[in-house]
Design a protein around this motif. Structure first.
Motif, PDB file in Angstrom:
ATOM      1  N   TRP A 278       0.838  -1.208   0.000  1.00  0.00           N
ATOM      2  CA  TRP A 278       0.000   0.000   0.000  1.00  0.00           C
ATOM      3  C   TRP A 278       0.875   1.262   0.000  1.00  0.00           C
ATOM      4  O   TRP A 278       0.652   2.183  -0.794  1.00  0.00           O
ATOM      5  CB  TRP A 278      -0.932  -0.007   1.201  1.00  0.00           C
ATOM      6  CG  TRP A 278      -1.717   1.269   1.366  1.00  0.00           C
ATOM      7  CD1 TRP A 278      -1.357   2.362   2.106  1.00  0.00           C
ATOM      8  CD2 TRP A 278      -2.977   1.585   0.764  1.00  0.00           C
ATOM      9  NE1 TRP A 278      -2.310   3.348   2.006  1.00  0.00           N
ATOM     10  CE2 TRP A 278      -3.322   2.901   1.187  1.00  0.00           C
ATOM     11  CE3 TRP A 278      -3.845   0.914  -0.076  1.00  0.00           C
ATOM     12  CZ2 TRP A 278      -4.501   3.532   0.792  1.00  0.00           C
ATOM     13  CZ3 TRP A 278      -5.029   1.542  -0.477  1.00  0.00           C
ATOM     14  CH2 TRP A 278      -5.342   2.829  -0.043  1.00  0.00           C
ATOM     15  N   SER A 279       1.865   1.292   0.873  1.00  0.00           N
ATOM     16  CA  SER A 279       2.716   2.474   0.982  1.00  0.00           C
ATOM     17  C   SER A 279       3.475   2.742  -0.312  1.00  0.00           C
ATOM     18  O   SER A 279       3.579   3.884  -0.766  1.00  0.00           O
ATOM     19  CB  SER A 279       3.698   2.320   2.145  1.00  0.00           C
ATOM     20  OG  SER A 279       3.021   2.213   3.370  1.00  0.00           O
ATOM     21  N   GLY A 280       4.029   1.680  -0.913  1.00  0.00           N
ATOM     22  CA  GLY A 280       4.780   1.858  -2.141  1.00  0.00           C
ATOM     23  C   GLY A 280       3.912   2.356  -3.282  1.00  0.00           C
ATOM     24  O   GLY A 280       4.312   3.247  -4.047  1.00  0.00           O
ATOM     25  N   ALA A 281       2.711   1.801  -3.397  1.00  0.00           N
ATOM     26  CA  ALA A 281       1.813   2.204  -4.483  1.00  0.00           C
ATOM     27  C   ALA A 281       1.310   3.630  -4.296  1.00  0.00           C
ATOM     28  O   ALA A 281       1.273   4.425  -5.240  1.00  0.00           O
ATOM     29  CB  ALA A 281       0.647   1.230  -4.572  1.00  0.00           C
ATOM     30  N   THR A 282       0.904   3.979  -3.071  1.00  0.00           N
ATOM     31  CA  THR A 282       0.377   5.325  -2.852  1.00  0.00           C
ATOM     32  C   THR A 282       1.473   6.379  -2.979  1.00  0.00           C
ATOM     33  O   THR A 282       1.229   7.478  -3.501  1.00  0.00           O
ATOM     34  CB  THR A 282      -0.306   5.429  -1.481  1.00  0.00           C
ATOM     35  OG1 THR A 282       0.606   5.004  -0.450  1.00  0.00           O
ATOM     36  CG2 THR A 282      -1.549   4.558  -1.424  1.00  0.00           C
ATOM     37  N   GLU A 283       2.687   6.062  -2.515  1.00  0.00           N
ATOM     38  CA  GLU A 283       3.797   7.004  -2.683  1.00  0.00           C
ATOM     39  C   GLU A 283       4.056   7.257  -4.168  1.00  0.00           C
ATOM     40  O   GLU A 283       4.272   8.403  -4.592  1.00  0.00           O
ATOM     41  CB  GLU A 283       5.054   6.459  -2.018  1.00  0.00           C
ATOM     42  CG  GLU A 283       6.270   7.372  -2.172  1.00  0.00           C
ATOM     43  CD  GLU A 283       7.558   6.775  -1.659  1.00  0.00           C
ATOM     44  OE1 GLU A 283       8.439   7.538  -1.245  1.00  0.00           O
ATOM     45  OE2 GLU A 283       7.684   5.529  -1.674  1.00  0.00           O
ATOM     46  N   THR A 284       4.005   6.199  -4.958  1.00  0.00           N
ATOM     47  CA  THR A 284       4.241   6.347  -6.396  1.00  0.00           C
ATOM     48  C   THR A 284       3.130   7.136  -7.059  1.00  0.00           C
ATOM     49  O   THR A 284       3.386   8.021  -7.887  1.00  0.00           O
ATOM     50  CB  THR A 284       4.377   4.952  -7.044  1.00  0.00           C
ATOM     51  OG1 THR A 284       5.547   4.322  -6.521  1.00  0.00           O
ATOM     52  CG2 THR A 284       4.491   5.050  -8.549  1.00  0.00           C
ATOM     53  N   LEU A 285       1.891   6.844  -6.716  1.00  0.00           N
ATOM     54  CA  LEU A 285       0.772   7.591  -7.296  1.00  0.00           C
ATOM     55  C   LEU A 285       0.826   9.059  -6.907  1.00  0.00           C
ATOM     56  O   LEU A 285       0.577   9.945  -7.740  1.00  0.00           O
ATOM     57  CB  LEU A 285      -0.552   6.970  -6.834  1.00  0.00           C
ATOM     58  CG  LEU A 285      -0.890   5.593  -7.424  1.00  0.00           C
ATOM     59  CD1 LEU A 285      -2.024   4.948  -6.648  1.00  0.00           C
ATOM     60  CD2 LEU A 285      -1.249   5.715  -8.899  1.00  0.00           C
TER      61      LEU A 285
END
Length: 327
Positions: free
Chosen positions: A251-258
């Protein structure tokens, strides 16, 4: 690989090898310092703290720190040679095969130093990232495996983190299908190389394992968080198979990227998805309900792998990226 002076100076400034009480520069500090040099970081070699302060508008404290780090270049050269004998090389932005997408997409968050073993030329190609929960369901596991087969069939690397669950399932499936893998690790690179299957894939030229931390650095949540963005930046698309909601590394990796546009994100919306997948779609990830859609996305102009953040190199040439001086 012949190591140039700029590369060696970079290793001296940021590596955690041979520290002897010194505090290496963080990525942001390194890019800020080098953006204000009149030449590459090799110009710092053999320079006293006083000259560093005078020539580069550095405080005395920072100049002494930089001089101390640069002063270990010779010791580091021997350590790098030792690592090379064990199959591990060090890549900096001044070396061939350092991932250019990292500097283009991540800017000052790109690690100036990467330890790598295997077919480093795979880092020149964007791939299909596949990530997800360690505790993925059997149905989600099949989705990860089919996505990996998609990468293999298209002749592009499968990019993942090497962790238990989705990462490992996808990497194994890509290799079993005759594809190639790029493993961006948050755990010990040295320990990963003891795995017989990994060594075989490296021997066949179908794998590269890399880590932005020391070769013997163990896993930590902080390392995993720092590593995640590198997977997204390396990939034409990163496909999230299953994510927790509002928590966890996926979750953290995806939201940071978005939020920061480090890369392109697609998310599985079907049987086997995680509780956070719907939330990722709401935050901007492209929904995928059939694996065949991944191929369409890879062919889409919207997912052009050359689209990214403004070039770090171009910003450094203008000398305006990080302001006046390191402090």
């Amino acid at each position: 690989m012949r190591r140039g002076d700029d590369a060696l100076a970079t290793v001296a400034l940021v590596s955690r090898l041979c520290t002897e009480g010194l505090r290496p520069l963080k990525a942001s500090e390194f890019w800020k310092l080098t953006a204000n040099l009149n030449a590459g970081p090799s110009c710092l070699l053999g320079t006293s703290a006083g000259d560093l302060a005078a020539d580069n508008e550095l405080s005395v404290e920072v100049a002494e720190r930089v001089a101390g780090l640069i002063g270990r270049a010779t010791a580091l050269a021997f350590e790098l040679e030792r690592l090379q004998h064990s199959g591990i090389g060090a890549l900096t932005p001044f070396d061939e095969h350092y991932p250019r997408r990292w500097t283009e997409r991540l800017g000052p968050k790109a690690p100036p130093l990467l330890y790598a073993a295997g077919a480093t030329e795979l880092l020149d190609s964007s791939g299909l990232g596949v990530v997800g929960s360690r505790d993925v369901s059997p149905t989600g596991a099949e989705v990860a495996i089919e996505a990996a087969k998609c990468a293999a069939s298209r002749g592009i690397p499968l990019v993942s983190g090497g962790a238990r669950g989705v990462d490992q399932l996808a990497m194994n499936a890509a290799l079993d299908s005759g594809g190639a893998v790029v493993g961006v690790l948050a755990d010990s690179l040295s320990r990963k190389l003891r795995n017989a299957d990994v060594r075989a894939a490296i021997h066949d030229g179908r794998a590269v394992m890399c880590a932005p931390y020391g070769p013997d650095a163990g896993f930590s949540a902080g390392n995993a968080m720092g590593r995640n963005k590198l997977i997204y930046a390396q990939s034409a698309i990163t496909f999230v198979v299953a994510s927790d909601k509002d928590k966890g590394g996926t979750w953290s990796g995806a939201t940071e990227t978005l939020d920061n546009q480090f890369g392109r994100v697609a998310v599985w919306r079907g049987p086997g998805e995680g509780p956070g997948n719907a939330g990722l779609e709401r935050r901007g990830a492209v929904p995928v309900t059939e694996i065949e859609q991944l191929e369409l996305l890879l062919d889409s102009d919207e997912f052009d792998p050359n689209i990214g953040a403004p070039s770090l190199a171009g910003s450094m040439e203008q000398g305006t990226l990080f302001g006046a001086a390191l402090s």
